[in-house]
Design an enzyme around this catalytic site. Structure first.
Site, PDB file in Angstrom:
ATOM      1  N   ARG A 162      -8.641  -0.321   5.094  1.00  0.00           N
ATOM      2  CA  ARG A 162      -7.791   0.821   4.259  1.00  0.00           C
ATOM      3  C   ARG A 162      -6.367   0.143   3.846  1.00  0.00           C
ATOM      4  NH1 ARG A 162      -6.155   5.313   7.754  1.00  0.00           N
ATOM      5  NH2 ARG A 162      -4.870   5.424   5.927  1.00  0.00           N
TER       6      ARG A 162
ATOM      7  N   LYS B 200       0.981  -1.118  -0.059  1.00  0.00           N
ATOM      8  CA  LYS B 200       0.106   0.001   0.001  1.00  0.00           C
ATOM      9  C   LYS B 200       1.021   1.105   0.141  1.00  0.00           C
ATOM     10  CE  LYS B 200      -1.705   1.629   3.990  1.00  0.00           C
ATOM     11  NZ  LYS B 200      -1.228   3.038   4.295  1.00  0.00           N
ATOM     12  N   ASN B 201       1.820   1.104   0.774  1.00  0.00           N
ATOM     13  CA  ASN B 201       2.582   2.535   0.971  1.00  0.00           C
ATOM     14  C   ASN B 201       3.641   2.753  -0.053  1.00  0.00           C
ATOM     15  OD1 ASN B 201       1.048   3.140   3.219  1.00  0.00           O
ATOM     16  ND2 ASN B 201       2.696   2.452   4.600  1.00  0.00           N
TER      17      ASN B 201
ATOM     18  N   ASP C 109       4.732   0.818  12.097  1.00  0.00           N
ATOM     19  CA  ASP C 109       3.578   0.205  11.466  1.00  0.00           C
ATOM     20  C   ASP C 109       3.202  -1.333  11.836  1.00  0.00           C
ATOM     21  OD1 ASP C 109       2.919   2.451  10.134  1.00  0.00           O
ATOM     22  OD2 ASP C 109       3.445   1.911   8.359  1.00  0.00           O
TER      23      ASP C 109
ATOM     24  N   ARG D 163       0.548  15.014  12.926  1.00  0.00           N
ATOM     25  CA  ARG D 163       1.364  14.680  11.640  1.00  0.00           C
ATOM     26  C   ARG D 163       1.633  15.855  10.795  1.00  0.00           C
ATOM     27  NH1 ARG D 163      -0.647   9.227   9.573  1.00  0.00           N
ATOM     28  NH2 ARG D 163       1.215   9.334   8.372  1.00  0.00           N
TER      29      ARG D 163
ATOM     30  N   ARG E  49      -4.497  10.541   4.409  1.00  0.00           N
ATOM     31  CA  ARG E  49      -3.356  11.521   4.638  1.00  0.00           C
ATOM     32  C   ARG E  49      -2.262  11.454   3.504  1.00  0.00           C
ATOM     33  NH1 ARG E  49       1.018  12.696   6.571  1.00  0.00           N
ATOM     34  NH2 ARG E  49       1.635  14.515   7.465  1.00  0.00           N
TER      35      ARG E  49
ATOM     36  N   CYS F 244      -4.271  12.688  13.083  1.00  0.00           N
ATOM     37  CA  CYS F 244      -5.056  11.522  12.949  1.00  0.00           C
ATOM     38  C   CYS F 244      -5.012  10.809  14.203  1.00  0.00           C
ATOM     39  CB  CYS F 244      -4.635  10.888  11.771  1.00  0.00           C
ATOM     40  SG  CYS F 244      -3.083  10.165  11.925  1.00  0.00           S
TER      41      CYS F 244
HETATM   42  C1  EPZ Z   1       4.524   6.863   6.206  1.00  0.00           C
HETATM   43  O1  EPZ Z   1       3.856   8.163   6.759  1.00  0.00           O
HETATM   44  C2  EPZ Z   1       3.598   5.778   6.209  1.00  0.00           C
HETATM   45  N1  EPZ Z   1       2.376   6.189   5.465  1.00  0.00           N
HETATM   46  C3  EPZ Z   1       3.043   5.541   7.438  1.00  0.00           C
HETATM   47  O2  EPZ Z   1       2.047   4.500   7.347  1.00  0.00           O
HETATM   48  C4  EPZ Z   1       4.176   5.245   8.360  1.00  0.00           C
HETATM   49  O3  EPZ Z   1       3.653   5.001   9.747  1.00  0.00           O
HETATM   50  C5  EPZ Z   1       5.128   6.403   8.245  1.00  0.00           C
HETATM   51  O4  EPZ Z   1       5.588   6.617   7.072  1.00  0.00           O
HETATM   52  C6  EPZ Z   1       6.395   5.894   8.900  1.00  0.00           C
HETATM   53  O5  EPZ Z   1       7.176   4.999   8.668  1.00  0.00           O
HETATM   54  C7  EPZ Z   1       2.666   5.987   3.927  1.00  0.00           C
HETATM   55  O6  EPZ Z   1       3.517   5.734   3.526  1.00  0.00           O
HETATM   56  C8  EPZ Z   1       1.507   6.213   3.059  1.00  0.00           C
HETATM   57  P1  EPZ Z   1       6.831  10.449   8.251  1.00  0.00           P
HETATM   58  P2  EPZ Z   1       4.490   9.594   6.918  1.00  0.00           P
HETATM   59  O7  EPZ Z   1       6.616  11.647   7.593  1.00  0.00           O
HETATM   60  O8  EPZ Z   1       5.385   9.598   5.795  1.00  0.00           O
HETATM   61  C9  EPZ Z   1       7.374  13.430  11.626  1.00  0.00           C
HETATM   62  C10 EPZ Z   1       0.293   2.905   8.032  1.00  0.00           C
HETATM   63  O9  EPZ Z   1      -0.249   2.531   8.960  1.00  0.00           O
HETATM   64  N2  EPZ Z   1       7.482  14.529  10.627  1.00  0.00           N
HETATM   65  O10 EPZ Z   1       7.774   9.326   7.828  1.00  0.00           O
HETATM   66  O11 EPZ Z   1       3.388  10.461   6.729  1.00  0.00           O
HETATM   67  C11 EPZ Z   1       6.169  13.041  11.944  1.00  0.00           C
HETATM   68  O12 EPZ Z   1       5.176  13.402  12.684  1.00  0.00           O
HETATM   69  C12 EPZ Z   1       1.098   4.267   8.100  1.00  0.00           C
HETATM   70  O13 EPZ Z   1       0.314   2.242   6.757  1.00  0.00           O
HETATM   71  C13 EPZ Z   1       7.464  15.732  10.895  1.00  0.00           C
HETATM   72  O14 EPZ Z   1       8.139  16.226  11.940  1.00  0.00           O
HETATM   73  O15 EPZ Z   1       5.261   9.654   8.084  1.00  0.00           O
HETATM   74  C14 EPZ Z   1       6.741  11.284  12.303  1.00  0.00           C
HETATM   75  O16 EPZ Z   1       6.900  11.568  13.694  1.00  0.00           O
HETATM   76  C15 EPZ Z   1       0.337   5.195   9.054  1.00  0.00           C
HETATM   77  N3  EPZ Z   1       7.567  16.769   9.609  1.00  0.00           N
HETATM   78  C16 EPZ Z   1       8.165  11.279  11.685  1.00  0.00           C
HETATM   79  O17 EPZ Z   1       8.219  12.523  11.219  1.00  0.00           O
HETATM   80  C17 EPZ Z   1       6.917  16.173   8.477  1.00  0.00           C
HETATM   81  O18 EPZ Z   1       7.133  17.274   7.633  1.00  0.00           O
HETATM   82  C18 EPZ Z   1       7.804  10.113  10.377  1.00  0.00           C
HETATM   83  O19 EPZ Z   1       6.760  10.440   9.647  1.00  0.00           O
HETATM   84  C19 EPZ Z   1       6.963  14.843   8.287  1.00  0.00           C
HETATM   85  C20 EPZ Z   1       6.778  14.161   9.102  1.00  0.00           C
END
Ligand code: EPZ
Length: 422
Positions: free
Chosen positions: A400, A22-23, A308, A122, A93, A117
């Site tokens: 989802r 998915k991701n 995850d 996020r 998202r 969420c």
């Molecule tokens: C991806 O989300 C995945 N989603 C998430 O999968 C997964 O949990 C996550 O990566 C972490 O591995 C998809 O790929 C569609 P991040 P993403 O930006 O990219 C912080 C699932 O269950 N951050 O890597 O949105 C953030 O708050 C899900 O399939 C900032 O501070 O996650 C977090 O603490 C849900 N500023 C960390 O970084 C930003 O601009 C990592 O988030 C962006 C993120």
């Protein structure tokens, strides 16, 4: 809204085919906004999130058609609408990953700010920092981010944040950089296999990306991208969930289409607590015949243990022989499953971003409520071994991200039914 009714007990045995990731597929679908001409994506899982992304791309002028066995064909036919509406972004998202490609190809992207969420706050500040570094002007209007640029220019960009790298942030900046003038270097890029898969697809479209899957990604801008044909990598989180299901039920499950090399931290942790994981013919066999050992685990960006799979591992450790500590370093509030597992007899104490899990002899079936995708999976897993009946409500969360999970589990011997929620 559907619910799952699960009767705990059966040991899982047999084979399961892991779906496409998915991701990986969501940003790959968004990347097709950059192409002139049709793209084909294979092994696309049948999930609610994929339908949401198809709908969003449709609104952005892409014709999306479905072929047999998970094949999607996408082609941009109209570039006049560049607005990802809040209605869609709030449902999923990952919609935010149209920001980079729209900006690169159309010079303008208007995308609703995703907001928080169930797994916590996020932000998208890293995405915006990267796009600004490439020369985009970013404004906020009525809850939408509006990014504009006449021309993007390659730059050196540091993308590390307080919780490490950002997966979709890296995807967005990489997609914006592929058609920028000159060379972009992304430092502290996310190393997740899904980022490498996106880069493979972009390169097949004619992009020049090196180093994807490492913390330094170099992108040399090109003038044009064409459509491409791409097969998505297997879903390592679905694979990990089935591994845990096998271990929990003292089962023996063979996983096909499973890349163990993308899951080394998970395999290491499972072996550490006594689960048998063996490579098998492009996949793996996972079995367990005894009560498992407790462990300590901290979620980290790839190649560390994935956030995850944190909830699902917690279910497994609820039945281990002693105390385990699970620390969440990516989303410190991602613990909605703790209260629901406790309703099933688990012994879990939360201390800040850590959950101390004391193994119990058995879990007891109960009605529980799914709060997000992976928390729901953890509850389904708990239901598979709990004494009596477990009802998991609000399974739209699980739809989802897991393709036909109840059918796959049933084929392995689980007693699980889908029913409409009264
Ligand atoms: C991806 O989300 C995945 N989603 C998430 O999968 C997964 O949990 C996550 O990566 C972490 O591995 C998809 O790929 C569609 P991040 P993403 O930006 O990219 C912080 C699932 O269950 N951050 O890597 O949105 C953030 O708050 C899900 O399939 C900032 O501070 O996650 C977090 O603490 C849900 N500023 C960390 O970084 C930003 O601009 C990592 O988030 C962006 C993120």
């Amino acid at each position: 809204m559907d619910k799952f009714i699960i009767k705990g007990g059966p040991r899982l045995k047999g084979s399961v085919d892991i779906s496409g990731s998915k991701n990986a597929v969501l940003p790959i679908m968004a990347a097709t906004l950059l192409a002139s001409g049709p793209s084909t994506i294979r092994r696309v899982p049948g999930l609610a999130d994929i339908s949401h992304m198809s709908q969003l791309l449709g609104e952005l002028g892409t014709s999306v058609s479905q072929g047999d066995s998970g094949m999607l064909r996408l082609e941009v036919t109209d570039e006049s609408h560049s607005h990802a509406r809040y209605d869609l972004v709030r449902k999923m998202r990952a919609s935010v990953c149209v920001l980079g490609p729209l900006l690169a190809k159309r010079g303008i992207a208007r995308v609703a700010m995703p907001g928080g969420c169930a797994i916590g706050s996020r932000p998208i500040d890293l995405h915006l920092r990267g796009l600004r570094a490439l020369g985009a002007k970013i404004e906020l209007e009525s809850g939408d981010v509006i990014a504009t640029a006449d021309k993007l220019k390659g730059a050196s960009i540091f993308l590390g944040g307080p919780f490490g790298s950002s997966v979709l942030g890296t995807a967005n900046v990489m997609m914006a950089a592929v058609m920028a003038e000159g060379t972009t270097v992304i430092e502290s890029a996310a190393c997740e296999p899904e980022v490498a898969d996106l880069a493979a697809h972009l390169n097949a479209m004619g992009a020049r990306i090196r180093g994807a899957g490492t913390p330094r990604v170099t992108v040399e801008g090109v003038k044009e991208l064409r459509g491409a044909d791409h097969e998505v990598i297997p879903d390592r989180i679905e694979a990990g969930t089935f591994m845990i299901a096998s271990a929990l039920t003292n089962g023996e499950v063979k996983l096909s289409h499973c890349r163990l090399d993308d899951m080394l931290a998970v395999v290491d942790k499972l072996r550490d607590i006594g689960v048998i994981v063996e490579r098998d013919d492009g996949g793996a066999v996972v079995a367990s015949a005894r009560r498992l050992e407790p462990t300590d685990v901290t979620t980290q960006p790839y190649p560390g243990f994935p956030t995850d799979l944190q909830a699902q591992l917690m279910t497994l450790l609820c039945l281990a022989d002693g105390n385990s500590a699970i620390t969440e370093k990516i989303f410190p509030d991602r613990f909605m499953h703790v209260a629901e597992l406790s309703r099933m007899g688990a012994n879990i104490r939360k201390e800040g971003p850590t959950a101390i899990v004391t193994g119990v002899k058995r879990l007891i079936g109960a009605p529980v409520m799914a709060s997000d995708l992976r928390a729901s999976a953890a509850l389904v897993l708990a239901g598979l071994v709990a004494r009596g009946e477990t009802t998991v409500n609000r399974v739209y969360h699980i739809d989802r991200g897991y393709e036909r999970i109840e059918e796959k589990l049933r084929a392995l011997g689980a007693d699980i039914e889908r029913a409409p929620e009264e």
